[in-house]
Design a protein around this motif. Structure first.
Motif, short mmCIF file in Angstrom:
data_model
loop_
_atom_site.label_atom_id
_atom_site.label_comp_id
_atom_site.label_asym_id
_atom_site.label_seq_id
_atom_site.Cartn_x
_atom_site.Cartn_y
_atom_site.Cartn_z
N ASP A 254 23.93 59.91 41.45
CA ASP A 254 25.05 59.25 41.12
C ASP A 254 26.49 60.39 41.28
O ASP A 254 27.55 60.03 41.61
N ILE A 255 25.95 61.69 40.87
CA ILE A 255 26.77 62.66 41.16
C ILE A 255 26.46 63.95 41.77
O ILE A 255 25.21 64.37 41.50
N LEU B 142 24.68 59.26 51.96
CA LEU B 142 23.12 58.66 51.89
C LEU B 142 23.19 58.15 50.17
O LEU B 142 22.10 57.45 49.81
N MET B 143 24.03 58.31 49.20
CA MET B 143 24.13 57.90 47.99
C MET B 143 24.78 56.31 48.05
O MET B 143 25.10 55.96 49.02
N ASP B 144 24.40 55.96 46.78
CA ASP B 144 25.17 54.35 46.80
C ASP B 144 26.61 54.66 46.96
O ASP B 144 27.30 55.67 46.44
N ARG B 145 27.25 53.56 47.37
CA ARG B 145 28.81 53.42 47.41
C ARG B 145 29.37 53.84 45.97
O ARG B 145 28.85 53.23 45.02
N ASN B 146 30.47 54.39 45.95
CA ASN B 146 31.12 54.45 44.69
C ASN B 146 30.53 55.74 43.61
O ASN B 146 30.83 56.17 42.81
N SER B 147 29.52 56.51 44.60
CA SER B 147 29.22 57.62 43.74
C SER B 147 30.26 58.73 44.03
O SER B 147 31.05 58.80 44.89
N SER B 148 30.02 59.85 43.12
CA SER B 148 30.91 61.00 43.00
C SER B 148 30.29 62.18 43.71
O SER B 148 29.14 62.64 43.62
N ALA C 266 32.39 72.57 32.42
CA ALA C 266 31.95 71.90 31.26
C ALA C 266 32.65 70.56 31.10
O ALA C 266 32.20 69.48 30.88
N GLU C 267 34.07 70.77 31.15
CA GLU C 267 35.06 69.82 30.88
C GLU C 267 35.00 68.79 32.05
O GLU C 267 35.24 67.50 31.77
N TRP C 268 35.00 69.44 33.38
CA TRP C 268 35.19 68.54 34.54
C TRP C 268 33.55 67.82 34.38
O TRP C 268 33.89 66.55 34.82
N ALA C 269 32.73 68.28 34.37
CA ALA C 269 31.26 67.53 34.33
C ALA C 269 31.35 66.27 33.40
O ALA C 269 31.01 65.14 33.64
N GLY C 270 31.63 66.59 31.94
CA GLY C 270 31.81 65.70 31.00
C GLY C 270 32.60 64.65 31.33
O GLY C 270 32.28 63.48 31.27
N ARG C 271 34.00 64.84 32.04
CA ARG C 271 34.73 63.62 32.61
C ARG C 271 34.23 63.03 33.52
O ARG C 271 34.16 61.74 33.60
N VAL C 272 33.51 63.65 34.43
CA VAL C 272 33.03 63.03 35.73
C VAL C 272 31.72 61.91 35.20
O VAL C 272 31.72 60.83 35.53
N LEU C 273 31.10 62.51 34.27
CA LEU C 273 29.85 61.78 33.64
C LEU C 273 30.64 60.30 33.05
O LEU C 273 29.94 59.26 33.20
N GLN C 274 31.30 60.62 32.02
CA GLN C 274 32.03 59.43 31.44
C GLN C 274 32.57 58.55 32.24
O GLN C 274 32.32 57.24 32.11
N GLU C 275 32.94 58.86 33.38
CA GLU C 275 33.93 58.10 34.59
C GLU C 275 32.61 57.16 35.28
O GLU C 275 32.75 56.15 35.44
N VAL C 276 31.46 58.02 35.60
CA VAL C 276 30.46 57.35 36.25
C VAL C 276 29.70 56.15 35.53
O VAL C 276 29.14 55.36 35.89
N LYS C 277 29.76 56.64 34.29
CA LYS C 277 28.84 55.72 33.09
C LYS C 277 29.76 54.56 33.17
O LYS C 277 29.25 53.35 33.33
N ALA C 278 31.08 54.60 33.15
CA ALA C 278 31.91 53.39 32.89
C ALA C 278 32.09 52.46 34.24
O ALA C 278 31.87 51.41 34.17
N ARG C 279 31.85 53.06 35.35
CA ARG C 279 31.80 52.62 36.69
C ARG C 279 30.55 51.90 36.69
O ARG C 279 30.49 50.62 37.00
N LYS C 280 29.37 52.44 36.28
CA LYS C 280 28.22 51.78 36.73
C LYS C 280 28.15 50.36 35.56
O LYS C 280 27.33 49.52 36.19
N VAL C 281 28.72 50.57 34.44
CA VAL C 281 28.78 49.08 33.50
C VAL C 281 29.37 48.16 34.26
O VAL C 281 29.27 46.87 34.29
N GLU C 282 30.56 48.59 34.88
CA GLU C 282 31.51 47.71 35.32
C GLU C 282 31.06 47.18 36.94
O GLU C 282 31.21 45.73 37.24
N THR C 283 30.13 47.72 37.46
CA THR C 283 29.57 47.45 38.93
C THR C 283 28.00 47.37 38.81
O THR C 283 27.46 47.77 39.50
N ALA C 284 27.67 46.14 37.64
CA ALA C 284 26.24 46.27 37.48
C ALA C 284 25.62 45.73 38.55
O ALA C 284 24.61 45.77 38.99
N PHE C 285 26.46 44.56 39.21
CA PHE C 285 26.10 44.19 40.59
C PHE C 285 26.54 44.82 41.68
O PHE C 285 27.84 44.99 41.61
#
Length: 495
Positions: free
Chosen positions: A370-371, A385-391, A461-480
């Motif tokens: 995902d990242i 080759l990643m899923d769409r909307n990966s980072s 560290a700050e950059w990685a933390g920010r991207v991880l939270q964004e990806v986590k939220a996006r994956k919840v929103e786009t469960a389908f």
């Protein structure tokens, strides 16, 4: 025949009744003698016409002498057409260097592309644009493209000693090469777009590859595997029956190859809309997963791509380089991202070097990602080759921002074209000093290009933390999952 024919009255006859009576008596149309006379005349004319038609030659069947004359004239016309075929250099030196990249191309410079709004630019032979003529090549030289040549010829008037090559041929021009996965992919994308435009109903029988007009007979293994996956079969690269290692022999005496059908690409992705590019990358991603037996729910395991473990909630992959543009202290950088990944439930970090992985191992690894974290380089091409909307998180050595030109943004572009999210880039502000004194001197790029990349623990560290939270939220929103688009083509693999 209606014999009750009457002559209409007129004012003159009404005023002079006696004169009218006399005219009727002298010129009556009801005379039996006159009728017999007319009938006999018509019969005589009919017999005369039939007699003449029996002696006249049929227009559909010309006499033997006329048929022979036509055949001789046709043969002479075909010979004149054959003699009129003119071969021109594949590489037009008038457009060499930078001119080849600015609105014109030195490859087959006399011909124009077909282009519809938002679609790929291409040439198709035979077509209305070529007046029904076939593409013919004398193109074996792999040292100097100006020795290779091309011409157009009508199917019935091919050049002397030319051979007709059956089937569909893809002819590619690449300003760079077919070994590097980014440059090779860029040359292949327009063929996939043309494939989609034709509802994936047309598969190539062979490929003809040119670089600066010089014949190339190999693709890099990653590029070749991707094309085999996309077009459902082996990639047959034309050598023109030449096993000569020096690649010479493309002069006027070289037999020409004329292609029954050919599609030529010279401009990579030029002219394509973003939607069409997304369709191209969607199809290649799906076909690659199908080819490698990868589904969305499984793939490689940490440390061993291809192991078949289930997909993590968030897959973070560090795709590392060795040598130029690698991290100075790789283990220290890994520890930073590993620590941030542990803070997020379900996150799993994988560290890999793409040069140690097969094509299918890279496909499987990206299906779990995902990242994607990686220095600038061709290995980042794997992102589609990643899923769409990966980072994607990218890193540069010192000096690139000012001196590298637009080429440093290629991975921003492919992220956009393939439906990914480019999360920005970190550019190392420190590094070796340029020997020319001023780091802005264009000559410094030769050193900065292959420089090493340092680290900034706080920023990373700050950059990685920010991207991880964004990806986590996006994956919840786009469960389908967002439905992939293949432009009318089909792919069995689940995306």
């Amino acid at each position: 025949m209606n014999r009750n024919f009457t002559i209409p009255n007129n004012p003159y006859n009404q005023k002079h009744p006696h004169h009218h009576h006399r005219q009727q008596r002298n010129f009556s149309l009801y005379s039996p003698k006159l009728s017999l006379f007319l009938l006999a005349a018509c019969a005589a004319l009919f017999i005369l016409f039939q007699t003449q038609s029996l002696h006249a030659p049929s227009p559909q069947e010309p006499p033997p002498s006329t048929s022979s004359d036509c055949r001789r004239e046709l043969a002479a016309a075909a010979a004149r057409l054959r003699d009129s075929v003119t071969f021109l250099p594949l590489k037009d030196l008038r457009y060499a260097g930078a001119e080849a990249l600015r609105g014109h191309t030195w490859f087959m410079s006399s011909l124009y592309d077909q282009h519809e709004e938002g679609e790929v630019q291409f040439q198709h032979f035979p077509s209305a644009n070529s007046a029904g003529r076939l593409l013919c090549l004398r193109g074996r030289d792999n040292h100097d493209g100006s020795w290779n040549s091309y011409a157009l010829a009508w199917p019935g008037s091919l050049p002397e000693n030319a051979s007709l090559v059956k089937g569909l041929t893809f002819v590619s021009y690449n300003h760079y090469n077919y070994d590097n996965i980014w440059h090779g992919l860029s040359a292949m994308v327009p063929f996939v777009a043309w494939h989609i435009k034709n509802a994936c109903s047309r598969l190539p029988d062979r490929w003809v590859l040119y670089h600066w007009g010089e014949l190339r007979t190999k693709m890099g293994p990653w590029v070749r595997s991707l094309m085999e996956a996309t077009f459902d079969g082996s990639v047959d690269i034309e050598r023109f029956d030449s096993d000569d290692d020096d690649g010479d022999g493309a002069g006027e005496s070289t037999p020409a190859s004329c292609f029954e059908e050919a599609v030529v690409m010279r401009h990579n992705e030029g002219g394509m809309s973003r939607q069409r590019r997304i369709e191209v990358y969607d199809l290649m991603r799906c076909k690659a997963r199908e080819y490698c037996n990868v589904t969305a729910a499984e793939g490689g395991a940490t440390g061993a791509p291809g192991g078949g473990e289930e997909r993590p909630a968030i897959g973070m992959t560090m795709l590392m380089r060795t040598g130029p543009r690698s991290f100075r202290n790789e283990s220290a950088v890994i520890r930073i991202f590993e620590r941030e990944c542990r803070k997020v439930e379900g996150c799993r970090l994988t560290v890999a070097h793409s040069n140690n992985l097969t094509f299918c191992e890279q496909v499987k690894l990206m299906s779990l990602t995902d990242i994607l974290i990686s220095p600038h380089g061709a290995q980042l091409t794997n992102m589609f080759l990643m899923d769409r909307n990966s980072s994607v998180m990218e890193f540069f050595p010192k000096g690139w921002l000012k001196l590298a030109g637009v080429g440093q943004y290629v991975h921003h572009w492919i992220a956009s074209w393939s439906g990914m999210v480019h999360q920005g880039a970190w550019r190392d502000p420190t590094g070796d000093r340029c020997p020319y004194g001023n780091d802005d001197d264009h000559r410094c790029m030769s050193m900065f290009k292959n420089g090493k990349i340092g680290q900034n623990e706080t920023y990373f560290a700050e950059w990685a933390g920010r991207v991880l939270q964004e990806v986590k939220a996006r994956k919840v929103e786009t469960a389908f999952k967002q439905e992939a688009s293949f432009g009318g083509c089909t792919c069995r693999s689940s995306l």
